[in-house]
Design an enzyme around this catalytic site. Sequence first.
Site, PDB file in Angstrom:
ATOM      1  N   MET A   1      -1.364   3.006   4.342  1.00  0.00           N
ATOM      2  CA  MET A   1      -0.082   2.388   4.311  1.00  0.00           C
ATOM      3  C   MET A   1       1.142   2.480   3.137  1.00  0.00           C
ATOM      4  O   MET A   1       0.878   1.197   2.670  1.00  0.00           O
ATOM      5  CB  MET A   1       0.291   0.656   5.211  1.00  0.00           C
ATOM      6  CG  MET A   1       1.811   0.405   5.183  1.00  0.00           C
ATOM      7  SD  MET A   1       2.216  -1.581   5.527  1.00  0.00           S
ATOM      8  CE  MET A   1       1.185  -2.156   5.037  1.00  0.00           C
ATOM      9  N   PRO A   2       1.329   3.678   2.829  1.00  0.00           N
ATOM     10  CA  PRO A   2       2.256   3.572   1.055  1.00  0.00           C
ATOM     11  C   PRO A   2       3.360   2.374   1.272  1.00  0.00           C
ATOM     12  O   PRO A   2       4.301   3.026   2.709  1.00  0.00           O
ATOM     13  CB  PRO A   2       2.351   5.360   1.375  1.00  0.00           C
ATOM     14  CG  PRO A   2       2.230   6.207   2.447  1.00  0.00           C
ATOM     15  CD  PRO A   2       1.412   4.603   3.216  1.00  0.00           C
ATOM     16  N   TYR A   3       3.314   2.676   0.216  1.00  0.00           N
ATOM     17  CA  TYR A   3       4.986   1.564  -0.574  1.00  0.00           C
ATOM     18  C   TYR A   3       5.339   2.582  -1.352  1.00  0.00           C
ATOM     19  O   TYR A   3       4.339   2.942  -2.360  1.00  0.00           O
ATOM     20  CB  TYR A   3       4.250   0.558  -0.465  1.00  0.00           C
ATOM     21  CG  TYR A   3       5.299  -0.420  -1.350  1.00  0.00           C
ATOM     22  CD1 TYR A   3       6.168  -0.773  -0.290  1.00  0.00           C
ATOM     23  CD2 TYR A   3       5.069  -0.743  -2.585  1.00  0.00           C
ATOM     24  CE1 TYR A   3       7.413  -1.723  -1.095  1.00  0.00           C
ATOM     25  CE2 TYR A   3       6.298  -1.524  -2.973  1.00  0.00           C
ATOM     26  CZ  TYR A   3       7.630  -1.786  -2.200  1.00  0.00           C
ATOM     27  OH  TYR A   3       8.595  -2.817  -3.043  1.00  0.00           O
ATOM     28  N   THR A  39       4.044   4.795   8.701  1.00  0.00           N
ATOM     29  CA  THR A  39       3.311   3.536   8.095  1.00  0.00           C
ATOM     30  C   THR A  39       4.084   3.666   6.994  1.00  0.00           C
ATOM     31  O   THR A  39       3.710   2.940   5.842  1.00  0.00           O
ATOM     32  CB  THR A  39       2.016   3.441   8.459  1.00  0.00           C
ATOM     33  OG1 THR A  39       1.450   4.284   7.823  1.00  0.00           O
ATOM     34  CG2 THR A  39       1.402   3.348  10.218  1.00  0.00           C
ATOM     35  N   PHE A  41       6.932   3.259   3.638  1.00  0.00           N
ATOM     36  CA  PHE A  41       7.735   2.442   3.099  1.00  0.00           C
ATOM     37  C   PHE A  41       8.438   2.856   1.953  1.00  0.00           C
ATOM     38  O   PHE A  41       7.798   2.595   1.068  1.00  0.00           O
ATOM     39  CB  PHE A  41       7.378   1.150   3.644  1.00  0.00           C
ATOM     40  CG  PHE A  41       7.126   0.869   4.666  1.00  0.00           C
ATOM     41  CD1 PHE A  41       7.828  -0.211   5.523  1.00  0.00           C
ATOM     42  CD2 PHE A  41       5.661   0.049   4.996  1.00  0.00           C
ATOM     43  CE1 PHE A  41       7.506  -0.975   6.767  1.00  0.00           C
ATOM     44  CE2 PHE A  41       4.511   0.371   6.316  1.00  0.00           C
ATOM     45  CZ  PHE A  41       6.126  -0.696   7.201  1.00  0.00           C
TER      46      PHE A  41
END
Length: 68
Positions: A1-3, A39, A41
Amino acid sequence: MPYVNVRITDDGVTDAQKDEVIKGITDVLVRVLNKNPETTFVVIDEVPKANWGHRGTSIATARRRTGG
């Protein structure tokens, strides 16, 4: 899940411009790292120019000095 957190000065960036930045960053992560856009953000923080310093002074002060 990259942010991904993007910080910019509060220079009147439009919602359309922010949307383009978010889409562009998401597209790069999908294309280069094969990340799932569902996924991924991207958060944009707008920082007041008085709170962003460079070369010993705030951006607000520097711009006042240069007329920009």
